[in-house]
Design a protein around this motif. Structure first.
Motif, PDB file in Angstrom:
ATOM      1  N   GLU A 472      11.163 -54.767  58.744  1.00  0.00           N
ATOM      2  CA  GLU A 472      12.113 -55.508  59.570  1.00  0.00           C
ATOM      3  C   GLU A 472      12.515 -54.704  60.801  1.00  0.00           C
ATOM      4  N   THR A 473      12.547 -53.384  60.663  1.00  0.00           N
ATOM      5  CA  THR A 473      12.893 -52.549  61.821  1.00  0.00           C
ATOM      6  C   THR A 473      11.806 -52.594  62.882  1.00  0.00           C
ATOM      7  N   THR A 474      10.537 -52.530  62.477  1.00  0.00           N
ATOM      8  CA  THR A 474       9.463 -52.617  63.469  1.00  0.00           C
ATOM      9  C   THR A 474       9.440 -53.991  64.126  1.00  0.00           C
ATOM     10  N   GLU A 475       9.787 -55.014  63.366  1.00  0.00           N
ATOM     11  CA  GLU A 475       9.881 -56.345  63.968  1.00  0.00           C
ATOM     12  C   GLU A 475      10.991 -56.391  65.007  1.00  0.00           C
ATOM     13  N   ALA A 476      12.081 -55.670  64.739  1.00  0.00           N
ATOM     14  CA  ALA A 476      13.188 -55.620  65.698  1.00  0.00           C
ATOM     15  C   ALA A 476      12.784 -54.879  66.966  1.00  0.00           C
ATOM     16  N   TRP A 477      12.055 -53.763  66.820  1.00  0.00           N
ATOM     17  CA  TRP A 477      11.539 -53.055  67.999  1.00  0.00           C
ATOM     18  C   TRP A 477      10.706 -53.999  68.866  1.00  0.00           C
ATOM     19  N   ALA A 478       9.822 -54.749  68.233  1.00  0.00           N
ATOM     20  CA  ALA A 478       8.935 -55.641  68.982  1.00  0.00           C
ATOM     21  C   ALA A 478       9.722 -56.778  69.637  1.00  0.00           C
ATOM     22  N   ARG A 479      10.629 -57.381  68.878  1.00  0.00           N
ATOM     23  CA  ARG A 479      11.376 -58.532  69.394  1.00  0.00           C
ATOM     24  C   ARG A 479      12.304 -58.137  70.538  1.00  0.00           C
ATOM     25  N   LEU A 480      13.135 -57.123  70.312  1.00  0.00           N
ATOM     26  CA  LEU A 480      14.092 -56.715  71.345  1.00  0.00           C
ATOM     27  C   LEU A 480      13.388 -56.072  72.534  1.00  0.00           C
ATOM     28  N   GLY A 481      12.316 -55.313  72.244  1.00  0.00           N
ATOM     29  CA  GLY A 481      11.562 -54.716  73.334  1.00  0.00           C
ATOM     30  C   GLY A 481      10.965 -55.755  74.252  1.00  0.00           C
ATOM     31  N   ALA A 482      10.424 -56.835  73.670  1.00  0.00           N
ATOM     32  CA  ALA A 482       9.840 -57.910  74.476  1.00  0.00           C
ATOM     33  C   ALA A 482      10.917 -58.637  75.282  1.00  0.00           C
ATOM     34  N   GLN A 483      12.054 -58.908  74.642  1.00  0.00           N
ATOM     35  CA  GLN A 483      13.125 -59.624  75.317  1.00  0.00           C
ATOM     36  C   GLN A 483      13.660 -58.853  76.519  1.00  0.00           C
TER      37      GLN A 483
END
Length: 540
Positions: A472-483
């Motif tokens: 879930e943390t890596t998903e957060a890096w990807a999601r927030l990084g893209a945003q």
């Protein structure tokens, strides 16, 4: 490259055994009717495929890898018997010896092969690989066995483990400009051997980590922002190819293979020695600080300011490791200093809970020994995970808060400990790789960070729950990084978890080039079809 042996007679001849021993081994194998039937069926299939040149490679690969379970078991039994004869029984260990077959760091990787082979020379590795190839036997290769990913350095029966621990030589070159090291050696021993010469190498931050796997995955070290990755500081590789031939790869010889091995993983051969350039660093300045979890935003602000310096000092590195109950910060400078170097000024305004290592000058060896003592190893199961982003303190803090919630719940449920670690991959680190001949990693030519976590727990039943927090943390890096326009599509292979695909993050052009190199040096796809695991090109 040699032509693969097609008959039992050709194969036995390739082992170069004494005449009587070769005759006895041939007679023993020919008594096994099931083995003879298996080899005849394979030879017949190979003859049929050779009649159609357009499908020869595919057909050859199929006959090697799609044998039925009884045939595989038959080939496996024969392979272990052959290796006992060719290498000597002391170099072939049965699966009953759990100390040998499970000598990996993490219980997540423990599997029981039919036998473990411990060659002590490149020729021994060649014999082992040639045997696995001839009999179509699955195999795994283990250097230090520090990867927590199942199957990356272990294999279950039917399969054989190629354990490189006896390839542990350390030979310091003239004027200590280079050092040649076996893949089974540990980085702490390499640093110790170089200490009298007042030089060191770009190696492993944990001195207990093995040499081989770290280099093939890139190899991030304390001094990498100044000198590049470990792979970028290799002068040459000695490699056993799939056909058993032993070659050298360097900037001048087999240069395409040399490029591919600098981060391309276990896809091209088994490296049996690494000739490394040393670096002229002997004494360093270091300071160790501890902060409370409540100070995480302040620490991240200081760290990001350090990372974003408009006048970066490449001699300065910072390590930040956050756990659920403490934040550890190490300030490191690659030469002695009388006081805290100016590069670390963003940390001047912070008030630590404690100074765990007062500012001091020490040798690289002493720092390595201290590092070993700060890495307790009480749990039996471990995992890593990788993510990347551009440098941004707010992003660090926001993702940390997501991680903190998940990791806290996981610890309450399972007792698992986890960390949140940010590592600087500086523009100079990337430039060092380019300057030293290039590598396949495809890293952006800018300052960025590579996040990782270390998870430690004990019960196999908790695997999914523990790993969920990091996922879930890596998903957060990807999601927030893209945003926020801060995304970086790069995964550091040595920190990647079993379900991640770091090779794919190298970019389409580099992946295509890696596949071309693999096809050239392993045209029958032995490492893609018989190798049990690892980050393999077959999965890209």
């Amino acid at each position: 490259m040699a032509t693969p042996e097609r008959s039992l007679a050709e194969f036995i001849d390739s082992l170069q055994l004494p005449g009587q021993q070769a005759a006895e081994l041939t007679a023993e194998l020919q008594k096994d009717a099931e083995l003879v039937s298996f080899l005849e069926a394979r030879a017949h299939s190979g003859q049929k495929s050779s009649s159609n040149s357009s499908t020869t490679t595919t057909a050859t690969t199929t006959t090697t890898t799609t044998t039925t379970t009884p045939a595989t078991t038959t080939g496996l039994s024969a392979a272990c018997r052959v290796l006992q004869t060719a290498l000597g029984s002391g170099k072939v260990v049965s699966a009953d010896n759990e100390t040998e077959v499970n000598a990996t760091w993490s219980a997540t990787t423990w599997q029981t092969p039919a036998c473990a082979v411990l060659p002590d020379s490149a020729q021994g590795v060649a014999t082992t690989l040639r045997t696995a190839r001839f009999f179509g036997v699955p195999f795994a290769v283990r250097s230090g066995g520090h990867s927590p990913n199942p199957g990356h350095s272990s294999v279950a029966s039917p399969g054989i483990l190629i354990d490189l621990r006896r390839l542990d030589g350390i030979a310091v070159g003239p004027r200590a400009a280079t050092v040649t090291v076996g893949p089974g050696q540990r980085w702490g021993a390499v640093i110790e051997a170089l200490d009298p010469h007042k030089v060191t190498v770009i190696g492993g931050r944990n001195p207990t980590v093995g040499v081989g796997g770290l280099i093939l995955g890139g190899g991030y070290f304390h001094f990498s922002p100044q000198f590049g990755l470990a792979a970028d500081n290799v002068k040459s590789f000695e490699v056993v190819l799939a056909d058993g031939s032993i070659v050298k790869a360097s900037a001048c010889k087999n240069s395409d293979l040399f490029w591919a091995l600098k981060g391309g993983g276990p896809n091209f051969g088994i490296v049996t020695s690494f000739e490394l350039y040393t670096i002229p660093v002997h004494e360093v300045w270091v300071e160790g600080l501890a902060f409370s979890p409540a100070q995480v935003p302040e620490v991240f602000e200081a760290y990001a300011a350090f990372q974003k310096s408009t006048t970066p000092d490449i001699k300065a590195t910072v390590s930040v490791v956050v756990s659920l109950d403490i934040v550890l910060v190490a300030l490191l400078y690659t030469e002695p200093a009388a006081s805290r170097p100016q590069a670390f000024s963003p940390f001047d305004k912070l008030t630590p809970l404690s100074v765990i290592l007062p500012p001091t000058n020490m040798t690289v060896l002493q720092f390595s020994q201290i590092s070993a003592g700060t890495q307790p190893n009480t749990a039996s199961r471990h995992d890593y995970r990788a993510a990347s982003s551009k440098i941004d303190a707010q992003l660090y803090t926001d993702v940390y808060n997501i991680w903190l919630e998940r990791a806290t719940k996981v610890k309450e449920a399972t007792g698992a400990n986890q960390t949140f670690t940010i590592q600087t991959f500086s523009k100079n680190l990337v430039q060092q790789g380019i300057k030293k001949g290039g590598n396949p990693l495809g890293m952006p030519l800018e300052d960025f960070q590579c996040w990782t976590t270390l998870m430690d727990w004990n019960e196999a039943a908790d695997d999914a729950a523990v790993r969920s927090a990091a996922i879930e943390t890596t998903e957060a890096w990807a999601r927030l990084g893209a945003q926020r326009g801060l995304a970086v599509d790069y995964l550091y292979l040595n920190d990647a978890s079993r379900d991640q695909n770091p090779l794919a993050s190298y970019g389409p052009a580099n992946v295509a080039r890696l596949k071309a190199v693999a096809a050239k040096y392993d045209p029958d796809r032995v490492f893609q079809t018989l190798q049990n695991g690892g980050f393999l090109l077959r999965d890209v």
